[in-house]
Write an enzyme that holds these catalytic residues in place. Structure first.
Site, PDB file in Angstrom:
ATOM      1  N   ARG A 175     -21.696  33.899 -21.732  1.00  0.00           N
ATOM      2  CA  ARG A 175     -21.274  35.296 -21.816  1.00  0.00           C
ATOM      3  C   ARG A 175     -21.678  35.979 -20.516  1.00  0.00           C
ATOM      4  O   ARG A 175     -22.629  35.568 -19.845  1.00  0.00           O
ATOM      5  CB  ARG A 175     -21.941  35.995 -22.996  1.00  0.00           C
ATOM      6  CG  ARG A 175     -21.655  35.374 -24.362  1.00  0.00           C
ATOM      7  CD  ARG A 175     -22.404  36.106 -25.449  1.00  0.00           C
ATOM      8  NE  ARG A 175     -22.119  35.597 -26.793  1.00  0.00           N
ATOM      9  CZ  ARG A 175     -22.835  34.677 -27.427  1.00  0.00           C
ATOM     10  NH1 ARG A 175     -23.910  34.149 -26.830  1.00  0.00           N
ATOM     11  NH2 ARG A 175     -22.505  34.272 -28.644  1.00  0.00           N
ATOM     12  N   LYS A 210     -26.940  36.224 -28.117  1.00  0.00           N
ATOM     13  CA  LYS A 210     -26.908  37.263 -29.150  1.00  0.00           C
ATOM     14  C   LYS A 210     -27.988  37.014 -30.191  1.00  0.00           C
ATOM     15  O   LYS A 210     -28.284  35.869 -30.541  1.00  0.00           O
ATOM     16  CB  LYS A 210     -25.536  37.276 -29.830  1.00  0.00           C
ATOM     17  CG  LYS A 210     -24.434  37.884 -28.985  1.00  0.00           C
ATOM     18  CD  LYS A 210     -23.145  37.984 -29.789  1.00  0.00           C
ATOM     19  CE  LYS A 210     -22.050  38.690 -28.993  1.00  0.00           C
ATOM     20  NZ  LYS A 210     -20.786  38.782 -29.758  1.00  0.00           N
ATOM     21  N   HIS A 283     -14.969  36.731 -20.238  1.00  0.00           N
ATOM     22  CA  HIS A 283     -14.896  36.079 -21.543  1.00  0.00           C
ATOM     23  C   HIS A 283     -13.713  35.121 -21.626  1.00  0.00           C
ATOM     24  O   HIS A 283     -13.710  34.197 -22.443  1.00  0.00           O
ATOM     25  CB  HIS A 283     -14.820  37.125 -22.651  1.00  0.00           C
ATOM     26  CG  HIS A 283     -15.690  36.796 -23.832  1.00  0.00           C
ATOM     27  ND1 HIS A 283     -17.068  36.757 -23.754  1.00  0.00           N
ATOM     28  CD2 HIS A 283     -15.378  36.463 -25.122  1.00  0.00           C
ATOM     29  CE1 HIS A 283     -17.563  36.428 -24.937  1.00  0.00           C
ATOM     30  NE2 HIS A 283     -16.557  36.244 -25.773  1.00  0.00           N
ATOM     31  N   ARG A 286     -15.021  31.854 -20.812  1.00  0.00           N
ATOM     32  CA  ARG A 286     -15.752  31.308 -21.960  1.00  0.00           C
ATOM     33  C   ARG A 286     -14.767  30.712 -22.974  1.00  0.00           C
ATOM     34  O   ARG A 286     -14.990  29.623 -23.505  1.00  0.00           O
ATOM     35  CB  ARG A 286     -16.595  32.407 -22.602  1.00  0.00           C
ATOM     36  CG  ARG A 286     -17.369  31.996 -23.847  1.00  0.00           C
ATOM     37  CD  ARG A 286     -18.313  33.136 -24.240  1.00  0.00           C
ATOM     38  NE  ARG A 286     -18.807  33.051 -25.603  1.00  0.00           N
ATOM     39  CZ  ARG A 286     -19.881  32.358 -25.970  1.00  0.00           C
ATOM     40  NH1 ARG A 286     -20.561  31.652 -25.071  1.00  0.00           N
ATOM     41  NH2 ARG A 286     -20.271  32.356 -27.232  1.00  0.00           N
ATOM     42  N   HIS A 309     -22.755  29.997 -31.221  1.00  0.00           N
ATOM     43  CA  HIS A 309     -22.222  30.699 -32.389  1.00  0.00           C
ATOM     44  C   HIS A 309     -23.124  30.452 -33.592  1.00  0.00           C
ATOM     45  O   HIS A 309     -23.466  29.308 -33.898  1.00  0.00           O
ATOM     46  CB  HIS A 309     -20.808  30.206 -32.721  1.00  0.00           C
ATOM     47  CG  HIS A 309     -19.760  30.732 -31.807  1.00  0.00           C
ATOM     48  ND1 HIS A 309     -18.515  30.143 -31.673  1.00  0.00           N
ATOM     49  CD2 HIS A 309     -19.755  31.798 -30.969  1.00  0.00           C
ATOM     50  CE1 HIS A 309     -17.790  30.823 -30.811  1.00  0.00           C
ATOM     51  NE2 HIS A 309     -18.523  31.836 -30.360  1.00  0.00           N
ATOM     52  N   TYR A 318     -10.903  28.283 -32.127  1.00  0.00           N
ATOM     53  CA  TYR A 318     -10.437  27.484 -30.998  1.00  0.00           C
ATOM     54  C   TYR A 318      -9.626  26.282 -31.453  1.00  0.00           C
ATOM     55  O   TYR A 318      -8.892  25.701 -30.656  1.00  0.00           O
ATOM     56  CB  TYR A 318     -11.633  27.047 -30.148  1.00  0.00           C
ATOM     57  CG  TYR A 318     -12.303  28.223 -29.482  1.00  0.00           C
ATOM     58  CD1 TYR A 318     -11.701  28.880 -28.417  1.00  0.00           C
ATOM     59  CD2 TYR A 318     -13.522  28.709 -29.938  1.00  0.00           C
ATOM     60  CE1 TYR A 318     -12.293  29.976 -27.825  1.00  0.00           C
ATOM     61  CE2 TYR A 318     -14.134  29.798 -29.351  1.00  0.00           C
ATOM     62  CZ  TYR A 318     -13.510  30.430 -28.298  1.00  0.00           C
ATOM     63  OH  TYR A 318     -14.109  31.522 -27.710  1.00  0.00           O
TER      64      TYR A 318
END
Length: 341
Positions: A175, A210, A283, A286, A309, A318
């Protein structure tokens, strides 16, 4: 004053059950105008939603207290079947929910029939990813020697930084917040402790993602070489950097740790210079990292770990990109893929 909701014409005097709901809606609209001071446009939207509620209740001959969650769900299904988007349905439910909440707060209803009703889930848009050729072209782009970009004093420094950023984003799926937080190596002093850093021997970067989750991801050989080329020029970018920025891997034009906005700007400029036909943002690299890795490996769990994630559901999107890629290959190459004219 907000226009009141008028009785339905042609009914020869509305029954008591209709008048009660209409009065409640008018009082609620009046409160929104005077107490909450909503704009005329917002009030118009609320009025439209409440008129719809009144029409549906009248069609079922329901008094105000007779509206149940079952009725609300039936009406939501009708809206959805009629082509209303999930976002518009959510807005309409919000208007209804607000009315019943207000009535409950004033002791006029024992419960809110809209409280636990949700709009249909909107389809998640597919993330935009570059093709493999586009991603490689962006990462490896270098201007010709006779271009204005190559001749400016800051040219070599900006080019090295831009290439290192593009290569690292595509190589490791970071990110932009993780990239700008990287230090050249792990550093811990009284003033600063690294949130992320490069492990040159292991060919890895460790980042703080995150939710404060730390993860380590590999860095490919082209990205490592681009980082070393940048580090060879980095001292000239930081003659007056403050102590907190001295450890930063990427420095901006003023010798301070590079900002996310600067990364966006430089990546867009690099994409335009490389002739890419789409607006590129960090992004997108990414997304490209994840999509291309999944196309090659098929390892959904592995891609989930590399992206950081928390839920596999976030990674599964994806697989849809991967299917689109396979479908294009099929349409192009399979002799029976021709669609009838």
């Amino acid at each position: 004053m907000a226009s009141p909701i008028k009785p339905e014409p042609g009914r020869g005097g509305a029954p008591q059950r209709d008048a009660e709901l209409r009065q409640a809606c008018n009082e609620y609209l009046d409160m929104l105008r005077h107490a909450r001071r909503l704009s005329p446009r917002t009030l118009t939207n609320y009025r439209r939603d409440l008129e719809d509620l009144q029409t549906r209740a009248q069609s079922h001959e329901l008094p105000l207290a007779g509206i149940t969650p079952h009725h609300i769900r039936t009406w939501v299904a009708a809206l959805h079947g009629g082509g209303m988007t999930p976002r518009a349905i959510a807005a309409r439910l919000s208007g209804w929910r607000g009315l019943f909440t207000w009535l409950g707060q004033h002791g006029r209803l024992p419960s809110n029939p809209v409280q636990d009703v949700r709009a249909p889930r909107a389809a998640r848009p597919l993330p935009k990813a570059l093709s493999v050729d586009q991603a490689v072209a962006l990462a490896s782009y270098a201007p010709a020697a006779d271009t204005p970009e190559a001749s400016t004093p800051a040219g070599p420094l900006a080019r090295a930084r831009g290439r290192a950023i593009a290569e690292l984003l595509y190589s490791s799926g970071l990110r932009v917040s993780e990239l700008v937080g990287l230090d050249m190596r792990y550093t811990r002093t009284a003033e600063h402790e690294s949130a992320g850093w490069v492990d040159w021997d292991a060919c890895e970067v460790t980042v703080l993602g995150k939710g404060g989750k730390r993860r380590t991801v590999p860095v490919g050989a082209p990205a490592l070489q681009a980082l070393r080329d940048w580090l060879a020029l980095r001292p000239s970018a930081s003659p007056a950097s403050v102590a907190s920025d001295q450890a930063a891997l990427f420095l901006g034009p003023r010798g301070r740790r590079i900002s996310p906005q600067r990364v966006w700007e430089e990546l867009r400029a690099r994409a335009r210079a490389a002739g890419l036909p789409t607006a590129v943002h960090p992004h997108m690299l990414r997304h490209s990292f994840a999509s291309h890795l999944l196309q090659s490996s098929g390892d959904l769990r592995g891609v989930q770990e590399l992206l950081g994630h928390a839920s596999i559901a976030s990674t599964q999107i994806y697989t849809r990109l991967d299917f689109q890629h396979l479908a294009k290959v099929y349409d192009t190459a399979h002799p029976r893929a021709k669609k009838p004219r």
